[in-house]
Design a protein around this motif. Structure first.
Motif, PDB file in Angstrom:
ATOM      1  N   LYS A  77       0.855  -1.182   0.000  1.00 60.68           N
ATOM      2  CA  LYS A  77       0.000   0.000   0.000  1.00 60.68           C
ATOM      3  C   LYS A  77       0.894   1.236   0.000  1.00 60.68           C
ATOM      4  O   LYS A  77       1.712   1.430   0.909  1.00 60.68           O
ATOM      5  CB  LYS A  77      -0.893  -0.004   1.226  1.00 60.68           C
ATOM      6  CG  LYS A  77      -1.721   1.258   1.398  1.00 60.68           C
ATOM      7  CD  LYS A  77      -2.426   1.253   2.747  1.00 60.68           C
ATOM      8  CE  LYS A  77      -3.095   2.585   3.005  1.00 60.68           C
ATOM      9  NZ  LYS A  77      -3.715   2.634   4.358  1.00 60.68           N
ATOM     10  N   VAL A  78       0.763   2.076  -1.045  1.00 58.28           N
ATOM     11  CA  VAL A  78       1.636   3.237  -1.210  1.00 58.28           C
ATOM     12  C   VAL A  78       1.132   4.381  -0.341  1.00 58.28           C
ATOM     13  O   VAL A  78      -0.082   4.648  -0.281  1.00 58.28           O
ATOM     14  CB  VAL A  78       1.687   3.675  -2.684  1.00 58.28           C
ATOM     15  CG1 VAL A  78       2.593   4.899  -2.867  1.00 58.28           C
ATOM     16  CG2 VAL A  78       2.178   2.521  -3.554  1.00 58.28           C
ATOM     17  N   ASP A  79       2.054   5.044   0.339  1.00 56.87           N
ATOM     18  CA  ASP A  79       1.698   6.214   1.137  1.00 56.87           C
ATOM     19  C   ASP A  79       1.105   7.290   0.218  1.00 56.87           C
ATOM     20  O   ASP A  79       1.525   7.458  -0.931  1.00 56.87           O
ATOM     21  CB  ASP A  79       2.930   6.788   1.840  1.00 56.87           C
ATOM     22  CG  ASP A  79       3.474   5.816   2.890  1.00 56.87           C
ATOM     23  OD1 ASP A  79       2.731   4.898   3.286  1.00 56.87           O
ATOM     24  OD2 ASP A  79       4.651   5.969   3.274  1.00 56.87           O
ATOM     25  N   LEU A 136      -5.464   1.077  -8.405  1.00 59.45           N
ATOM     26  CA  LEU A 136      -6.103   1.887  -7.381  1.00 59.45           C
ATOM     27  C   LEU A 136      -7.286   1.119  -6.796  1.00 59.45           C
ATOM     28  O   LEU A 136      -8.076   0.533  -7.536  1.00 59.45           O
ATOM     29  CB  LEU A 136      -6.608   3.211  -7.966  1.00 59.45           C
ATOM     30  CG  LEU A 136      -5.561   4.265  -8.308  1.00 59.45           C
ATOM     31  CD1 LEU A 136      -6.247   5.478  -8.936  1.00 59.45           C
ATOM     32  CD2 LEU A 136      -4.767   4.665  -7.081  1.00 59.45           C
ATOM     33  N   LYS A 137      -7.376   1.134  -5.463  1.00 62.00           N
ATOM     34  CA  LYS A 137      -8.513   0.511  -4.795  1.00 62.00           C
ATOM     35  C   LYS A 137      -9.243   1.558  -3.961  1.00 62.00           C
ATOM     36  O   LYS A 137      -8.624   2.484  -3.423  1.00 62.00           O
ATOM     37  CB  LYS A 137      -8.029  -0.630  -3.883  1.00 62.00           C
ATOM     38  CG  LYS A 137      -7.540  -1.851  -4.632  1.00 62.00           C
ATOM     39  CD  LYS A 137      -7.238  -2.986  -3.669  1.00 62.00           C
ATOM     40  CE  LYS A 137      -6.871  -4.260  -4.408  1.00 62.00           C
ATOM     41  NZ  LYS A 137      -6.612  -5.380  -3.465  1.00 62.00           N
ATOM     42  N   GLU A 138     -10.533   1.379  -3.870  1.00 59.16           N
ATOM     43  CA  GLU A 138     -11.328   2.327  -3.088  1.00 59.16           C
ATOM     44  C   GLU A 138     -11.015   2.157  -1.611  1.00 59.16           C
ATOM     45  O   GLU A 138     -10.936   1.045  -1.088  1.00 59.16           O
ATOM     46  CB  GLU A 138     -12.815   2.081  -3.346  1.00 59.16           C
ATOM     47  CG  GLU A 138     -13.715   3.091  -2.657  1.00 59.16           C
ATOM     48  CD  GLU A 138     -15.175   2.855  -2.945  1.00 59.16           C
ATOM     49  OE1 GLU A 138     -16.006   3.602  -2.416  1.00 59.16           O
ATOM     50  OE2 GLU A 138     -15.475   1.902  -3.712  1.00 59.16           O
ATOM     51  N   ASN A 139     -10.820   3.273  -0.910  1.00 64.08           N
ATOM     52  CA  ASN A 139     -10.562   3.271   0.525  1.00 64.08           C
ATOM     53  C   ASN A 139     -11.903   3.196   1.260  1.00 64.08           C
ATOM     54  O   ASN A 139     -12.658   4.164   1.304  1.00 64.08           O
ATOM     55  CB  ASN A 139      -9.804   4.540   0.918  1.00 64.08           C
ATOM     56  CG  ASN A 139      -9.407   4.532   2.381  1.00 64.08           C
ATOM     57  OD1 ASN A 139      -9.771   3.624   3.149  1.00 64.08           O
ATOM     58  ND2 ASN A 139      -8.652   5.552   2.778  1.00 64.08           N
ATOM     59  N   GLU A 155      -9.144   9.170  -1.044  1.00 64.86           N
ATOM     60  CA  GLU A 155     -10.341   8.384  -1.322  1.00 64.86           C
ATOM     61  C   GLU A 155      -9.977   7.040  -1.954  1.00 64.86           C
ATOM     62  O   GLU A 155     -10.702   6.067  -1.812  1.00 64.86           O
ATOM     63  CB  GLU A 155     -11.267   9.181  -2.254  1.00 64.86           C
ATOM     64  CG  GLU A 155     -12.574   8.469  -2.558  1.00 64.86           C
ATOM     65  CD  GLU A 155     -13.496   9.290  -3.425  1.00 64.86           C
ATOM     66  OE1 GLU A 155     -14.570   8.774  -3.799  1.00 64.86           O
ATOM     67  OE2 GLU A 155     -13.140  10.459  -3.751  1.00 64.86           O
ATOM     68  N   PHE A 156      -8.828   6.990  -2.648  1.00 63.71           N
ATOM     69  CA  PHE A 156      -8.371   5.745  -3.267  1.00 63.71           C
ATOM     70  C   PHE A 156      -6.987   5.381  -2.750  1.00 63.71           C
ATOM     71  O   PHE A 156      -6.177   6.251  -2.418  1.00 63.71           O
ATOM     72  CB  PHE A 156      -8.333   5.879  -4.791  1.00 63.71           C
ATOM     73  CG  PHE A 156      -9.698   6.077  -5.407  1.00 63.71           C
ATOM     74  CD1 PHE A 156     -10.503   4.985  -5.691  1.00 63.71           C
ATOM     75  CD2 PHE A 156     -10.168   7.350  -5.682  1.00 63.71           C
ATOM     76  CE1 PHE A 156     -11.762   5.163  -6.248  1.00 63.71           C
ATOM     77  CE2 PHE A 156     -11.425   7.540  -6.232  1.00 63.71           C
ATOM     78  CZ  PHE A 156     -12.229   6.435  -6.520  1.00 63.71           C
TER      79      PHE A 156
END
Length: 639
Positions: A35-37, A79-82, A95-96
């Motif tokens: 997971k990228v900062d 990209l994944k939804e947060n 948000e992503f």
């Protein structure tokens, strides 16, 4: 830039937090999800005045787990939804979540990079960018004590040269693949030029290592290509070659070779050819006056032919005897149709010499004086073995065929086609080979250690035959070399086959199964067993999918240029287990002169730009400048 950050905890050194990428959120075998900062989504970052690329597909990163440091390569991202996003408490850019999908490829150990996976990271471990030193370290494929050759530089960073240990690369089987026009021939010349540059610094290089290039298109036979100090055989089947490949009878007295030349069938023609060769060996081993011995055989056969009751069979056998004596007739300037004075008399059921009238009937072998007067008898008395090896084998085959037909052991219509096919290839064979009494391999090398065999002006059969016979001879000779007192190998033989699909294909429909199987078995043995004897194979091809899967799978190292055919791509992906996904996907779009280097000699696959060669050393494989060639005047530089 800092020399290294792999042992620095970002909590203790906030100024190095800029190298942090994110944290591990999933571990699936070698597959890692990071997971990228949210503040690390920029394409570049600036650190101490240096511009550093941000993380992206194809980038290398490291993951810290206590005192262990793993290296991975980014293969994809998404990209994944947060799901925890709340606009009241989060910034819009949160948000992503950006996720990286890595594959572990190695680890750092005492400031050295090692290929492989020793242990796995844990969820929550921190992922970092590599420093410049670390990036250079993982692309260093040789130790300081090794002699290296420079293949080129990284495509993504022209400041990082790709150097590899000369011993690692050339004591292995190497494959160079790429579509036509992708730079494959240029790479082969560059790799060979590199080893000759290194070898020229050593006094025993010429004595200890031999390189033979089978050049199907005449690309490497010019004066300086690869090296100016070389022996070149420019072979031709249209005219007699100025310089021929030296072989000995021992190299050719292999029934399988004659089976191939004669396209012999398994059930009838191959056993016959084997008997003829056994007869040749026996006579040449046991008889002191070979010509006299064969003359007596031929006289006995003529007597039997002239006294049999079957006129049709007798005429056929006389034709065979006439063909056997063809070389004698040419040498002695005799009538080529030796049987023309003999006529079969149907009513008398015997041969007759019309010019002698009633006294011209041959009643039996007791008519010695009459038989001796025949032109064919005179030719037999003048018989000497042909100078050409193939012609001699044909003569022995005719002798065997006459015996077999006389004793009803063979049907001439089953055997004669094999002799005719062998006769058809005899001239081509004599144009490119010369038979020497001794088996002195030095006559082939001529005190050089680089030999170019130019097959550009030969027909298809000779293109396949020359590499087979020569490789068999050189491989056998090299196996007979004794190691030193310590049992170590001291000599190496390197067989280089350009356009290898010409002779290593298993899908050719223009040749017999026997020919194809024997040819592949020879080269498959070399690639499977040759390393034990210091024999190594380098193959270059634009169609790797056409080459025997056994040969492809035994290669140790690969230089792969642009490939666009699906079958070729599938073959490469299956054969090279350590080729990563990013490298495979780049193959169809690689620029000219760029290739993927992968194999046992390096710790990770890299995409490199092959080093430039001076024009004099380049192979003659450039494309025509079509537009300029249409002009009224054409400079040499334009073509």
């Amino acid at each position: 830039m800092a020399d290294s950050i792999k042992d620095i905890n970002p909590k203790e050194s906030d100024h190095l937090a800029i190298f942090r990428v994110g944290e591990v959120i999933a571990v699936n075998g070698r597959g890692i999800v990071v997971k990228v900062d949210s503040n690390k989504n920029l394409p570049h970052i600036i650190f101490q005045g240096d511009l550093i690329k941000g993380v992206a597909v194809g980038s290398y990163v490291k993951i810290k787990k206590g005192f262990s440091t793993f290296v991975g390569k980014v293969e994809s991202e998404e990209l994944k939804e947060n799901r925890n996003f709340n606009p009241q408490y989060h910034k819009p850019e949160e948000e992503f979540i950006r996720c990286l999908y890595l594959k572990l490829i190695g680890f750092f150990e005492a400031d050295k990079y090692r290929m492989g996976v020793r242990e796995m990271p844990l969820i929550g471990n921190i992922c970092y960018l590599l420093t410049q030193n670390e990036f250079s370290t993982i692309h260093s494929f040789s130790s300081k004590s090794e002699e290296t050759i420079t293949l080129g530089h990284l495509l993504v960073d022209d400041q990082v040269e790709v150097k590899i240990g000369a011993n690692k690369l050339f004591t292995s089987h190497l494959g160079i693949f790429g579509n036509t026009g992708s730079g494959k021939s240029y790479t082969l010349a560059s790799v060979l030029k590199s080893i000759f540059d290194v070898g020229s610094l050593h006094k025993k290089f010429i004595e200890k290592s031999k390189f033979i290039v089978f050049d199907f298109n005449g690309e490497y036979s010019s004066n300086n290509t690869i090296s100016p100090f070389k022996e070149v055989y420019r072979l031709s089947t249209r005219t007699e070659s100025e310089k021929k490949i030296p072989l000995s009878e021992e190299d050719l007295l292999n029934p399988e070779i004659c089976f191939i030349l004669a396209s012999a069938t398994e059930k009838t023609q191959q056993p016959f050819i084997r008997r003829a060769i056994d007869s040749y060996k026996k006579i040449h081993r046991d008889k002191s006056n070979i010509n006299s011995y064969i003359q007596n055989i031929l006289k006995n056969q003529l007597n039997q032919i002239l006294t049999i009751a079957d006129g049709q069979k007798a005429q056929v056998l006389l034709s065979f005897l006439n063909s056997l004596l063809k070389n004698t007739c040419e040498r002695e300037e005799l009538n080529p149709d030796l049987k023309s004075e003999l006529v079969w008399h149907g009513q008398a059921n015997k041969f007759h010499l019309p010019k002698l009238g009633k006294e011209g009937f041959i009643n039996g072998i007791e008519d010695v004086a009459l038989i001796e007067r025949l032109q064919i008898s005179n030719a037999i008395n003048l018989y000497k073995e042909a100078n050409s090896f193939i012609a001699r084998i044909i003569e022995y085959m005719y002798m065997s065929l006459i015996d077999d037909v006389l004793s009803n052991r063979a049907m001439n219509e089953h055997i004669a086609p094999a002799i005719n096919k062998l006769r058809a290839v005899a001239e081509d064979f004599d144009n490119v080979f010369v038979i020497e009494e001794s088996n002195n391999i030095n006559s082939f090398y001529q005190d050089k250690n680089l030999v170019i065999v130019d097959l550009n002006d030969t027909n298809t059969k000779i293109k396949k035959l020359v590499p087979l016979l020569l490789s068999m001879k050189l491989y056998k000779n090299h196996k007979d070399l004794k190691p030193d007192k310590g049992g170590k190998l001291t000599h190496s033989l390197h067989l280089i086959i350009d356009e290898a699909h010409n002779i290593l294909s298993y899908e050719s429909n223009r040749e017999s199964e026997t020919w194809k199987d024997f040819r592949l078995e020879v080269f498959e043995e070399i690639i499977k067993e040759g390393r034990k004897f210091g024999v190594f194979l380098i193959i270059a091809s634009q169609r790797p999918s056409d080459i025997s899967a056994t040969i492809i799978s035994q290669l140790h190292n690969y230089l792969i240029h642009r490939l666009v055919n699906n079958r070729d791509l599938e073959m490469v992906e299956k054969a090279i287990s350590y080729l990563d996904k990013v490298s495979v996907e780049n193959l169809p779009i690689l620029p000219v002169g760029t290739c993927v280097l992968s194999g046992t000699a390096i710790d990770l696959p890299v995409i490199l730009k092959v080093r430039s060669l001076p024009e004099a050393y380049q192979p003659h494989s450039e494309n025509i400048n079509l537009i300029k060639s249409w002009g009224d005047e054409i400079d040499d530089e334009d073509l």
